[in-house]
Motif scaffolding. Structure first.
Motif, short mmCIF file in Angstrom:
data_model
loop_
_atom_site.label_atom_id
_atom_site.label_comp_id
_atom_site.label_asym_id
_atom_site.label_seq_id
_atom_site.Cartn_x
_atom_site.Cartn_y
_atom_site.Cartn_z
N UNK A 256 0.82 -1.21 0.00
CA UNK A 256 0.00 0.00 0.00
C UNK A 256 0.85 1.26 0.00
N UNK A 257 1.95 1.23 0.73
CA UNK A 257 2.85 2.38 0.74
C UNK A 257 3.49 2.59 -0.63
N UNK A 258 3.78 1.50 -1.33
CA UNK A 258 4.33 1.61 -2.68
C UNK A 258 3.33 2.32 -3.59
N UNK A 259 2.05 2.00 -3.45
CA UNK A 259 1.02 2.68 -4.25
C UNK A 259 0.98 4.17 -3.92
N UNK A 260 1.14 4.50 -2.66
CA UNK A 260 1.16 5.92 -2.25
C UNK A 260 2.37 6.63 -2.87
N UNK A 261 3.50 5.94 -2.91
CA UNK A 261 4.70 6.56 -3.46
C UNK A 261 4.67 6.67 -4.98
N UNK A 262 3.97 5.76 -5.65
CA UNK A 262 3.92 5.77 -7.11
C UNK A 262 2.91 6.81 -7.63
N UNK B 223 2.71 12.89 -12.61
CA UNK B 223 3.68 13.52 -13.50
C UNK B 223 3.54 13.02 -14.94
N UNK B 224 3.36 11.71 -15.09
CA UNK B 224 3.31 11.13 -16.43
C UNK B 224 1.95 11.33 -17.10
#
Length: 186
Positions: free
Chosen positions: A48-54, A60-61
Motif C-alpha cells: 500500500x505504501x508503494x502505491x502511495x509513493x507511485x 507527472x506522467x
C-alpha cells in the motif's frame, strides 16, 4: 552511519516493526503464527505504501486524474487497512479473505474499465487462488476459485447484457503497461 546500518538490518529482519504496527497479543508468543502475521502485515502495508509513493509519479506522467484512476489508486492503498485489521484482531483467515475479495474486486473493476472479457487485466484472476493458498486453508482456496469463476461469469453476463461501459483509453499502450506490470511483479 552505524545507526543507519542497524535500522536497515532491523527493517530486513522485521518489516512490521518499521511500519509501526504491532502484532496482536494472541500471536506474539507463537513463533510460526507470528511470522505468518508479520509476513502478511508487512507485505500488505508496504504494498500500500508503494502505491502511495507511485501516485505522484503517475500524476507527472499522466497529468490528469480521472475518477476511475483515483478509485483504482485508492483501491491499491486499501491493503494497508487489511493489514491494520489483522494487527488489531489477530484473525489471519479473515484478513486473507478480505485480501482475496479486495484483489478480485480490483481486477474486475479494472477489467470493466478496460474492455470486459477482452481486458488484459483479466489474466490476473489466476493470482486469486494462488493468494488464497498462502492462507494455508482449503476453504479459502475453494472460495477464491469460486470468486474468480464468479467474476468471469459476472463479466460475461454484463457484457452479454451490454451494460459494460466503453473501454477507457489508456495513457500508454496496453503492451507497455503489461510489460511494466510483469517487471514489477518479477
Amino acid at each position: 552511519r552505524q545507526d543507519l546500518a542497524m535500522q536497515t538490518v532491523q527493517l530486513l529482519k522485521n518489516p512490521v516493526y518499521f511500519c509501526g504496527i504491532e502484532l496482536h497479543p494472541t500471536v506474539r508468543g507463537d513463533g510460526l503464527l507470528g511470522a505468518r502475521h508479520r509476513a502478511f502485515i508487512s507485505s500488505h502495508f508496504l504494498g500500500g505504501m508503494l502505491a502511495v509513493l507511485v501516485f505522484p509519479l503517475y500524476l507527472l506522467l499522466a497529468r490528469e486524474v480521472t475518477p476511475a484512476t483515483a478509485a483504482a489508486f485508492i483501491w491499491l492503498v486499501s491493503p494497508m487497512g487489511i493489514a491494520i485489521f489483522l494487527a488489531r484482531t489477530g484473525r489471519l483467515e479473515a484478513a486473507h479473505f478480505a485480501s482475496i475479495v479486495n484483489l478480485t474486486a480490483l481486477i474486475v473493476y479494472v477489467s470493466v474499465l478496460s474492455g470486459g472479457l477482452s481486458s488484459f487485466v483479466l489474466a490476473w484472476l489466476v493470482v486469486v487462488p494462488v493468494e488464497a493458498a498462502l492462507a494455508n486453508s482449503r476453504r479459502l482456496i475453494y472460495l477464491a476459485i469460486c470468486l474468480a469463476v464468479g467474476a468471469v461469469a459476472g463479466l460475461w453476463v454484463a457484457q452479454w447484457l451490454g451494460v459494460l461501459p466503453a473501454p477507457v483509453a489508456l495513457a500508454y499502450p496496453a503492451a507497455f503497461i503489461a510489460i511494466c506490470t510483469s517487471a514489477a511483479v518479477f
